[in-house]
Design a protein around this motif. Structure first.
Motif, PDB file in Angstrom:
ATOM      1  N   THR A 102       0.756  -1.112  -0.096  1.00 49.01           N
ATOM      2  CA  THR A 102      -0.096   0.035   0.107  1.00 49.01           C
ATOM      3  C   THR A 102       0.724   1.400  -0.061  1.00 49.01           C
ATOM      4  N   PRO A 103       0.501   2.303  -0.695  1.00 44.28           N
ATOM      5  CA  PRO A 103       1.299   3.594  -0.878  1.00 44.28           C
ATOM      6  C   PRO A 103       1.353   4.048   0.671  1.00 44.28           C
ATOM      7  N   GLN A 104       2.408   4.274   1.208  1.00 37.95           N
ATOM      8  CA  GLN A 104       2.843   4.583   2.655  1.00 37.95           C
ATOM      9  C   GLN A 104       2.089   5.783   2.934  1.00 37.95           C
ATOM     10  N   GLU A 105       1.618   6.792   2.175  1.00 38.82           N
ATOM     11  CA  GLU A 105       0.548   8.083   2.577  1.00 38.82           C
ATOM     12  C   GLU A 105      -0.513   7.398   2.970  1.00 38.82           C
ATOM     13  N   LEU A 106      -1.090   6.517   2.456  1.00 38.89           N
ATOM     14  CA  LEU A 106      -2.262   5.820   2.757  1.00 38.89           C
ATOM     15  C   LEU A 106      -2.577   5.195   4.051  1.00 38.89           C
ATOM     16  N   VAL A 107      -1.193   4.240   4.226  1.00 35.34           N
ATOM     17  CA  VAL A 107      -1.086   3.580   5.616  1.00 35.34           C
ATOM     18  C   VAL A 107      -0.963   4.820   6.698  1.00 35.34           C
ATOM     19  N   ALA A 108      -0.180   5.712   6.270  1.00 36.56           N
ATOM     20  CA  ALA A 108      -0.035   6.722   7.490  1.00 36.56           C
ATOM     21  C   ALA A 108      -1.200   7.553   7.834  1.00 36.56           C
ATOM     22  N   SER A 109      -1.932   7.659   6.884  1.00 37.20           N
ATOM     23  CA  SER A 109      -3.202   8.558   7.209  1.00 37.20           C
ATOM     24  C   SER A 109      -4.359   7.719   7.644  1.00 37.20           C
ATOM     25  N   GLY A 110      -4.087   6.336   7.882  1.00 39.79           N
ATOM     26  CA  GLY A 110      -5.063   5.322   8.565  1.00 39.79           C
ATOM     27  C   GLY A 110      -5.990   4.519   7.588  1.00 39.79           C
ATOM     28  N   ILE A 111      -5.607   4.346   6.510  1.00 38.94           N
ATOM     29  CA  ILE A 111      -6.558   3.665   5.765  1.00 38.94           C
ATOM     30  C   ILE A 111      -7.085   2.122   6.287  1.00 38.94           C
ATOM     31  N   TYR A 112      -6.032   1.696   7.027  1.00 44.95           N
ATOM     32  CA  TYR A 112      -6.381   0.356   7.639  1.00 44.95           C
ATOM     33  C   TYR A 112      -6.769   0.456   9.066  1.00 44.95           C
ATOM     34  N   ARG A 113      -7.097   1.607   9.425  1.00 40.50           N
ATOM     35  CA  ARG A 113      -7.664   1.750  10.844  1.00 40.50           C
ATOM     36  C   ARG A 113      -8.908   1.014  11.002  1.00 40.50           C
ATOM     37  N   ASP A 114      -9.774   0.937  10.195  1.00 46.64           N
ATOM     38  CA  ASP A 114     -11.052   0.153  10.043  1.00 46.64           C
ATOM     39  C   ASP A 114     -10.671  -1.335   9.639  1.00 46.64           C
ATOM     40  N   LEU A 115     -11.369  -2.174  10.238  1.00 49.37           N
ATOM     41  CA  LEU A 115     -10.904  -3.635  10.039  1.00 49.37           C
ATOM     42  C   LEU A 115     -11.531  -4.000   8.671  1.00 49.37           C
ATOM     43  N   ALA A 116     -11.053  -4.871   7.963  1.00 47.96           N
ATOM     44  CA  ALA A 116     -11.459  -5.445   6.772  1.00 47.96           C
ATOM     45  C   ALA A 116     -12.163  -6.533   7.102  1.00 47.96           C
ATOM     46  N   ILE A 117     -13.306  -7.021   6.168  1.00 49.02           N
ATOM     47  CA  ILE A 117     -13.997  -7.917   6.319  1.00 49.02           C
ATOM     48  C   ILE A 117     -13.132  -9.323   5.612  1.00 49.02           C
ATOM     49  N   ALA A 118     -12.931 -10.507   6.393  1.00 50.14           N
ATOM     50  CA  ALA A 118     -12.105 -11.485   5.897  1.00 50.14           C
ATOM     51  C   ALA A 118     -13.088 -12.253   5.042  1.00 50.14           C
ATOM     52  N   CYS A 119     -12.800 -12.731   3.962  1.00 53.15           N
ATOM     53  CA  CYS A 119     -13.371 -13.515   3.065  1.00 53.15           C
ATOM     54  C   CYS A 119     -12.639 -14.922   2.942  1.00 53.15           C
ATOM     55  N   PHE A 120     -13.162 -15.780   3.576  1.00 49.48           N
ATOM     56  CA  PHE A 120     -12.728 -17.083   3.733  1.00 49.48           C
ATOM     57  C   PHE A 120     -13.221 -18.078   2.873  1.00 49.48           C
ATOM     58  N   PRO A 121     -12.474 -19.350   2.309  1.00 49.87           N
ATOM     59  CA  PRO A 121     -12.855 -20.025   1.351  1.00 49.87           C
ATOM     60  C   PRO A 121     -13.960 -21.085   2.076  1.00 49.87           C
ATOM     61  N   GLY A 122     -14.268 -22.119   1.355  1.00 45.22           N
ATOM     62  CA  GLY A 122     -14.839 -23.272   1.585  1.00 45.22           C
ATOM     63  C   GLY A 122     -16.365 -23.216   2.158  1.00 45.22           C
ATOM     64  N   LEU A 123     -16.568 -23.715   3.167  1.00 46.76           N
ATOM     65  CA  LEU A 123     -17.816 -23.499   4.162  1.00 46.76           C
ATOM     66  C   LEU A 123     -17.997 -22.336   4.797  1.00 46.76           C
ATOM     67  N   HIS A 124     -17.004 -21.244   4.962  1.00 48.13           N
ATOM     68  CA  HIS A 124     -16.885 -20.040   5.467  1.00 48.13           C
ATOM     69  C   HIS A 124     -17.365 -18.983   4.440  1.00 48.13           C
ATOM     70  N   ARG A 125     -17.406 -19.401   3.177  1.00 49.71           N
ATOM     71  CA  ARG A 125     -17.476 -18.352   2.094  1.00 49.71           C
ATOM     72  C   ARG A 125     -18.841 -17.635   2.538  1.00 49.71           C
ATOM     73  N   GLN A 126     -19.867 -18.442   2.678  1.00 46.14           N
ATOM     74  CA  GLN A 126     -21.174 -17.860   2.743  1.00 46.14           C
ATOM     75  C   GLN A 126     -21.234 -16.748   4.105  1.00 46.14           C
ATOM     76  N   VAL A 127     -20.623 -17.142   5.007  1.00 43.66           N
ATOM     77  CA  VAL A 127     -20.567 -16.467   6.312  1.00 43.66           C
ATOM     78  C   VAL A 127     -20.065 -15.320   6.055  1.00 43.66           C
ATOM     79  N   SER A 128     -18.708 -15.339   5.322  1.00 48.85           N
ATOM     80  CA  SER A 128     -17.939 -14.243   5.087  1.00 48.85           C
ATOM     81  C   SER A 128     -18.716 -13.035   4.361  1.00 48.85           C
ATOM     82  N   LEU A 129     -19.360 -13.577   3.051  1.00 50.33           N
ATOM     83  CA  LEU A 129     -20.220 -12.970   2.314  1.00 50.33           C
ATOM     84  C   LEU A 129     -21.229 -12.190   3.000  1.00 50.33           C
ATOM     85  N   SER A 130     -21.837 -12.810   3.743  1.00 51.98           N
ATOM     86  CA  SER A 130     -23.187 -12.312   4.631  1.00 51.98           C
ATOM     87  C   SER A 130     -22.532 -11.361   5.446  1.00 51.98           C
ATOM     88  N   LEU A 131     -21.453 -11.351   6.284  1.00 52.01           N
ATOM     89  CA  LEU A 131     -21.000 -10.107   6.910  1.00 52.01           C
ATOM     90  C   LEU A 131     -20.499  -8.963   5.981  1.00 52.01           C
TER      91      LEU A 131
END
Length: 145
Positions: free
Chosen positions: A59-88
């Motif tokens: 990630t460009p360091q300006e975006l990292v420094a400005s807090g782009i990842y301050r909010d959590l990303a929704i994890a998209c897991f494979p297999g049986l967990h995919r539907q739950v990930s997409l629902s979230l």
């Protein structure tokens, strides 16, 4: 140009994210416009998933420094967990239980799944079907410029 009815930007985080400098410009424009950025972190290796730590290197360091990842990303897991990930993810994009009862949650999950399936990086916000990021409108529908 950001579509007038966009309510979110969906930033799909995978191995190829940040391989094009134009994506950083789009993210900056969306942030300046005050739209929330919803991040979906792909964890399925068959879908170009990778460890989240990679994004701190790419990630460009300006975006990292400005807090782009301050909010959590929704994890998209494979297999049986995919539907739950997409629902979230759908819930973060505005899906509600009342919509789910009317089939809206299922439709939104399908739209999100189709949006993420095989998508490669491009910075054409006017053509979200070819982009790894897309402005999202009401009920999670992609908006075109």
């Amino acid at each position: 140009e950001i579509p007038q009815r966009a309510t979110h930007m969906l930033l799909y985080l995978c191995e190829a994210t940040w391989s094009d400098d134009r994506l950083a410009e789009q993210v900056e424009r969306v942030r300046e416009a005050g739209l929330p950025i919803v991040m979906a972190h792909e964890n399925d290796p068959d879908r170009d998933g990778c460890a989240f730590a990679r994004f701190f290197e790419t990630t460009p360091q300006e975006l990292v420094a400005s807090g782009i990842y301050r909010d959590l990303a929704i994890a998209c897991f494979p297999g049986l967990h995919r539907q739950v990930s997409l629902s979230l993810l759908a819930k973060v994009l505005g899906a509600s239980p009342s919509r789910a009862r009317r089939g809206g949650m299922r439709e939104l999950r399908r739209n999100v799944s189709e949006s993420l399936r095989g998508r490669k990086l491009s910075s054409q916000m006017a053509e979200p079907s070819a982009s790894s990021s897309a402005p999202i409108g009401p009920a999670g529908q992609e908006r075109r410029a």
